[in-house]
Design a protein around this motif. Structure first.
Motif, PDB file in Angstrom:
ATOM      1  N   ALA A  58      19.886 -23.590  16.229  1.00 35.30           N
ATOM      2  CA  ALA A  58      19.619 -24.491  17.381  1.00 35.30           C
ATOM      3  C   ALA A  58      18.441 -24.350  18.214  1.00 35.30           C
ATOM      4  O   ALA A  58      18.178 -24.960  18.896  1.00 35.30           O
ATOM      5  CB  ALA A  58      20.801 -24.326  18.475  1.00 35.30           C
ATOM      6  N   GLU A  59      17.814 -23.424  17.804  1.00 32.97           N
ATOM      7  CA  GLU A  59      16.237 -23.373  18.583  1.00 32.97           C
ATOM      8  C   GLU A  59      15.028 -23.612  17.645  1.00 32.97           C
ATOM      9  O   GLU A  59      14.005 -23.713  18.278  1.00 32.97           O
ATOM     10  CB  GLU A  59      16.260 -21.656  18.886  1.00 32.97           C
ATOM     11  N   VAL A  60      15.633 -24.297  16.548  1.00 32.30           N
ATOM     12  CA  VAL A  60      14.323 -24.692  15.689  1.00 32.30           C
ATOM     13  C   VAL A  60      14.447 -26.308  15.407  1.00 32.30           C
ATOM     14  O   VAL A  60      15.622 -26.421  14.820  1.00 32.30           O
ATOM     15  CB  VAL A  60      14.277 -23.897  14.264  1.00 32.30           C
ATOM     16  N   ALA A  61      13.650 -27.085  15.837  1.00 34.28           N
ATOM     17  CA  ALA A  61      13.938 -28.482  15.292  1.00 34.28           C
ATOM     18  C   ALA A  61      13.634 -28.920  14.253  1.00 34.28           C
ATOM     19  O   ALA A  61      14.090 -29.688  13.492  1.00 34.28           O
ATOM     20  CB  ALA A  61      13.154 -29.330  16.653  1.00 34.28           C
ATOM     21  N   MET A 115       9.889 -26.156  17.972  1.00 29.70           N
ATOM     22  CA  MET A 115      11.036 -25.681  18.757  1.00 29.70           C
ATOM     23  C   MET A 115      10.769 -26.579  20.043  1.00 29.70           C
ATOM     24  O   MET A 115       9.480 -26.978  20.500  1.00 29.70           O
ATOM     25  CB  MET A 115      10.800 -24.317  19.239  1.00 29.70           C
ATOM     26  N   PRO A 116      11.907 -26.918  20.661  1.00 35.03           N
ATOM     27  CA  PRO A 116      11.889 -27.671  21.973  1.00 35.03           C
ATOM     28  C   PRO A 116      11.483 -26.926  23.189  1.00 35.03           C
ATOM     29  O   PRO A 116      12.016 -25.583  23.302  1.00 35.03           O
ATOM     30  CB  PRO A 116      13.305 -28.165  22.018  1.00 35.03           C
ATOM     31  N   ILE A 117      10.420 -27.530  23.961  1.00 35.17           N
ATOM     32  CA  ILE A 117      10.367 -26.885  25.200  1.00 35.17           C
ATOM     33  C   ILE A 117      10.129 -27.938  26.305  1.00 35.17           C
ATOM     34  O   ILE A 117       9.562 -28.996  26.102  1.00 35.17           O
ATOM     35  CB  ILE A 117       9.022 -26.110  25.078  1.00 35.17           C
ATOM     36  N   VAL A 155      13.500 -10.238  20.690  1.00 36.17           N
ATOM     37  CA  VAL A 155      14.246  -9.776  19.660  1.00 36.17           C
ATOM     38  C   VAL A 155      15.862  -9.784  20.433  1.00 36.17           C
ATOM     39  O   VAL A 155      15.905  -8.973  21.227  1.00 36.17           O
ATOM     40  CB  VAL A 155      14.392  -8.599  19.110  1.00 36.17           C
ATOM     41  N   THR A 156      16.885 -10.245  20.181  1.00 37.35           N
ATOM     42  CA  THR A 156      18.189 -10.533  20.662  1.00 37.35           C
ATOM     43  C   THR A 156      19.163  -9.926  19.920  1.00 37.35           C
ATOM     44  O   THR A 156      20.368  -9.909  20.339  1.00 37.35           O
ATOM     45  CB  THR A 156      18.490 -11.975  21.222  1.00 37.35           C
ATOM     46  N   SER A 170      14.615 -14.947  19.195  1.00 37.58           N
ATOM     47  CA  SER A 170      15.018 -16.047  20.216  1.00 37.58           C
ATOM     48  C   SER A 170      13.669 -16.921  20.473  1.00 37.58           C
ATOM     49  O   SER A 170      12.653 -16.567  21.221  1.00 37.58           O
ATOM     50  CB  SER A 170      15.506 -15.452  21.420  1.00 37.58           C
ATOM     51  N   MET A 171      13.532 -18.195  19.872  1.00 37.83           N
ATOM     52  CA  MET A 171      12.601 -19.185  20.386  1.00 37.83           C
ATOM     53  C   MET A 171      12.783 -19.474  21.751  1.00 37.83           C
ATOM     54  O   MET A 171      11.764 -19.788  22.365  1.00 37.83           O
ATOM     55  CB  MET A 171      12.727 -20.378  19.346  1.00 37.83           C
ATOM     56  N   ARG A 172      14.006 -19.251  22.131  1.00 37.45           N
ATOM     57  CA  ARG A 172      14.280 -20.042  23.672  1.00 37.45           C
ATOM     58  C   ARG A 172      13.682 -18.880  24.492  1.00 37.45           C
ATOM     59  O   ARG A 172      12.861 -19.341  25.448  1.00 37.45           O
ATOM     60  CB  ARG A 172      15.611 -20.039  23.946  1.00 37.45           C
ATOM     61  N   ALA A 173      13.474 -17.607  24.414  1.00 40.17           N
ATOM     62  CA  ALA A 173      13.231 -16.565  25.070  1.00 40.17           C
ATOM     63  C   ALA A 173      11.514 -16.768  24.994  1.00 40.17           C
ATOM     64  O   ALA A 173      10.674 -16.651  26.054  1.00 40.17           O
ATOM     65  CB  ALA A 173      13.489 -15.176  24.729  1.00 40.17           C
ATOM     66  N   LEU A 174      10.955 -17.120  23.880  1.00 43.49           N
ATOM     67  CA  LEU A 174       9.220 -17.275  23.704  1.00 43.49           C
ATOM     68  C   LEU A 174       9.095 -18.605  24.610  1.00 43.49           C
ATOM     69  O   LEU A 174       8.205 -18.427  25.454  1.00 43.49           O
ATOM     70  CB  LEU A 174       9.225 -17.611  22.302  1.00 43.49           C
ATOM     71  N   ALA A 175      10.031 -19.592  24.363  1.00 45.00           N
ATOM     72  CA  ALA A 175       9.603 -20.805  25.264  1.00 45.00           C
ATOM     73  C   ALA A 175       9.824 -20.615  26.725  1.00 45.00           C
ATOM     74  O   ALA A 175       9.085 -21.244  27.539  1.00 45.00           O
ATOM     75  CB  ALA A 175      10.511 -21.881  24.730  1.00 45.00           C
ATOM     76  N   GLU A 176      10.579 -19.552  27.111  1.00 46.90           N
ATOM     77  CA  GLU A 176      10.757 -19.345  28.559  1.00 46.90           C
ATOM     78  C   GLU A 176       9.744 -18.401  29.211  1.00 46.90           C
ATOM     79  O   GLU A 176       9.797 -18.096  30.427  1.00 46.90           O
ATOM     80  CB  GLU A 176      12.208 -18.972  28.990  1.00 46.90           C
TER      81      GLU A 176
END
Length: 185
Positions: A58-61, A115-117, A155-156, A170-176
């Motif tokens: 879900a974190e990679v488009a 990834m979406p940001i 790393v989650t 976690s691409m989400r953690a990277l994006a945030e």
């Protein structure tokens, strides 16, 4: 037109079927419980240096081959440039470079994970992509102790599969991460 006798036969045939069903229930053995296959945890496998990671699907488009890039002046060394992907501008960052390692050398295996940001997209360059990976959910665990400090904020968890350990990135953690968003030098 069916006669009365035909209706009588239909009723008795139906009664016979009901009786067979009743006898089957009384004397039949129970079928084994049907086990539903466990849902898999799905991610995109990739490599940075010698470490294998998997990012939640879900974190990679999208996955891309390394595109042609236009340089972006006055940005940090890990900002590779801007790509035009099907009419959309995509900034591309070098994940190794951002994480404090040397910037990545481009090879035929190099890929960009998109990834979406915040209503836009950003690409991150990785050394290699292994594609979509399916893991049994029971193989997904908490982040292990002793993860390299540069990877630790992202790393989650971890996944064990066929004797290999994959770190869940976690691409989400990277994006945030505010540091990742500060690209100006």
């Amino acid at each position: 037109m069916p006669s009365r006798a035909d209706h009588g036969m239909a009723a008795s045939a139906f009664d016979a079927l009901l009786e067979l069903e009743r006898l089957g229930r009384e004397h039949g053995a129970d079928l084994p419980a049907r086990e539903e296959p466990g849902e898999d945890w799905v991610g995109v496998g990739f490599r940075l240096g010698g470490q294998r990671f998997v990012a939640p699907m879900a974190e990679v488009a999208e996955l891309l081959k390394y595109p042609d890039l236009a340089p972006i002046p006055r940005t940090k060394s890990w900002v590779r440039g801007m790509a035009n992907v099907r009419g959309t501008l995509l900034p591309v960052m070098d994940l190794n470079g951002y994480l404090g390692e040397h910037v990545s050398s481009l090879t035929r295996l190099s890929r960009v994970l998109v990834m979406p940001i915040e209503n836009a997209y950003t690409g991150v360059l990785v050394d290699e992509v292994f594609g979509m990976r399916h893991f049994p959910k029971e193989n997904v665990g908490a982040a292990p102790e002793g993860v390299e400090a540069r990877y630790a904020p992202y790393v989650t968890g971890q996944v064990e599969d066929q004797g290999e350990r994959w770190l869940v990135f976690s691409m989400r953690a990277l994006a945030e991460d505010p540091q990742f968003l500060m690209v100006a030098s």
